[in-house]
Design a protein around this motif. Structure first.
Motif, short mmCIF file in Angstrom:
data_model
loop_
_atom_site.label_atom_id
_atom_site.label_comp_id
_atom_site.label_asym_id
_atom_site.label_seq_id
_atom_site.Cartn_x
_atom_site.Cartn_y
_atom_site.Cartn_z
N GLU A 115 -1.51 25.54 -1.20
CA GLU A 115 -2.92 25.26 -1.44
C GLU A 115 -3.03 24.31 -2.63
O GLU A 115 -2.43 24.54 -3.68
N LEU A 116 -3.79 23.23 -2.44
CA LEU A 116 -3.92 22.18 -3.46
C LEU A 116 -5.38 22.02 -3.88
O LEU A 116 -6.29 22.32 -3.11
N ILE A 117 -5.56 21.48 -5.08
CA ILE A 117 -6.89 21.09 -5.56
C ILE A 117 -6.79 19.66 -6.05
O ILE A 117 -5.88 19.31 -6.81
N ASP A 118 -7.71 18.82 -5.58
CA ASP A 118 -7.80 17.44 -6.06
C ASP A 118 -8.43 17.47 -7.45
O ASP A 118 -9.52 18.01 -7.64
N GLU A 119 -7.71 16.92 -8.44
CA GLU A 119 -8.19 16.98 -9.82
C GLU A 119 -9.47 16.16 -10.03
O GLU A 119 -10.32 16.53 -10.83
N ARG A 138 0.85 -1.19 0.00
CA ARG A 138 0.00 0.00 0.00
C ARG A 138 0.88 1.24 0.00
O ARG A 138 1.88 1.31 0.71
N THR A 139 0.51 2.21 -0.76
CA THR A 139 1.30 3.43 -0.87
C THR A 139 1.02 4.37 0.30
O THR A 139 -0.07 4.38 0.86
N MET A 140 2.01 5.15 0.64
CA MET A 140 1.88 6.13 1.71
C MET A 140 1.54 7.51 1.14
O MET A 140 1.45 8.47 1.88
N TRP A 141 1.38 7.60 -0.17
CA TRP A 141 1.17 8.89 -0.83
C TRP A 141 -0.20 8.92 -1.48
O TRP A 141 -0.69 7.94 -2.02
N ASP A 142 -0.81 10.08 -1.45
CA ASP A 142 -2.14 10.29 -2.00
C ASP A 142 -2.03 11.31 -3.13
O ASP A 142 -1.27 12.26 -3.04
N GLY A 143 -2.83 11.16 -4.18
CA GLY A 143 -2.81 12.19 -5.20
C GLY A 143 -2.84 11.62 -6.59
O GLY A 143 -3.18 10.46 -6.78
N PRO A 144 -2.53 12.34 -7.56
CA PRO A 144 -1.86 13.64 -7.60
C PRO A 144 -2.81 14.81 -7.35
O PRO A 144 -4.00 14.74 -7.63
N TYR A 145 -2.26 15.89 -6.81
CA TYR A 145 -2.98 17.14 -6.58
C TYR A 145 -2.32 18.23 -7.43
O TYR A 145 -1.14 18.15 -7.77
N LEU A 146 -3.06 19.28 -7.71
CA LEU A 146 -2.55 20.41 -8.48
C LEU A 146 -2.33 21.58 -7.53
O LEU A 146 -3.21 21.93 -6.74
N VAL A 147 -1.14 22.20 -7.62
CA VAL A 147 -0.81 23.34 -6.77
C VAL A 147 -1.48 24.58 -7.35
O VAL A 147 -1.28 24.91 -8.53
N THR A 148 -2.30 25.26 -6.54
CA THR A 148 -2.97 26.48 -6.99
C THR A 148 -2.32 27.74 -6.44
O THR A 148 -2.30 28.77 -7.10
N LYS A 149 -1.78 27.69 -5.23
CA LYS A 149 -1.16 28.86 -4.63
C LYS A 149 -0.11 28.41 -3.62
O LYS A 149 -0.31 27.44 -2.90
N VAL A 150 1.01 29.13 -3.58
CA VAL A 150 2.07 28.87 -2.61
C VAL A 150 2.15 30.06 -1.68
O VAL A 150 2.38 31.19 -2.11
N TYR A 151 1.95 29.83 -0.38
CA TYR A 151 2.00 30.87 0.63
C TYR A 151 3.40 30.89 1.25
O TYR A 151 4.16 29.92 1.15
#
Length: 157
Positions: free
Chosen positions: A130-134, A111-124
């Protein structure tokens, strides 16, 4: 100078022992013999004070040198440690994987320990991303330490 002072001090101690054991003239009391012996031992009191001050000064110099050595060692080891740390910088539009930080029993070998992929929308600032699930369109803010870049066309051979 210190070696000469130590030799003179050793000679004085041997003289003190001789004076304490030598019999004095008839009529001198025991108190007088003890007084003469102590006086002979303490003749060079100022030299003993100077020797002690020099020893204390030398000890202080050794302490300061050890402190400086420890500080430089810590600085060098920090530089070496920081060279090995890879800084993660994410930009808008990057695809990333999110680490599953929730503890579950019987995780399983494959089983993988990683979830995603997510898209980066903003870097603070300070590492917040800040991420968005595609797939679902859900938005979330996470710590940048829990992310790694997702390489879409990577096929291990």
């Amino acid at each position: 100078m210190l070696a000469a002072a130590k030799v003179d001090r050793g000679d004085q101690i041997s003289e003190c022992r001789e004076l304490a054991t030598v019999k004095t003239e008839v009529g001198c009391g025991e108190n007088h013999k003890a007084y003469r012996a102590i006086k002979a031992c303490n003749l060079d009191f100022e030299a003993a004070v100077m020797e002690r001050k020099l020893q204390l000064q030398e000890l202080e110099e050794i302490r300061i040198e050890a402190y400086e050595s420890s500080r430089t060692y810590k600085e060098k080891s920090k530089i070496i440690h920081d060279k090995g740390i890879m800084r993660k910088q994410f930009h808008m539009g990057d695809k990333v994987l999110l680490f599953k930080a929730k503890f579950k029993f019987k995780h399983g070998k494959l089983r993988t320990m990683w979830d995603g992929p997510y898209l980066v929308t903003k870097v603070y600032p300070f590492g917040i991303v800040e991420l968005i699930d595609e797939k679902s369109g859900q938005s979330l803010k996470v710590n940048g330490h829990l992310l790694k870049l997702y390489h879409e066309h990577f096929h291990p051979s």
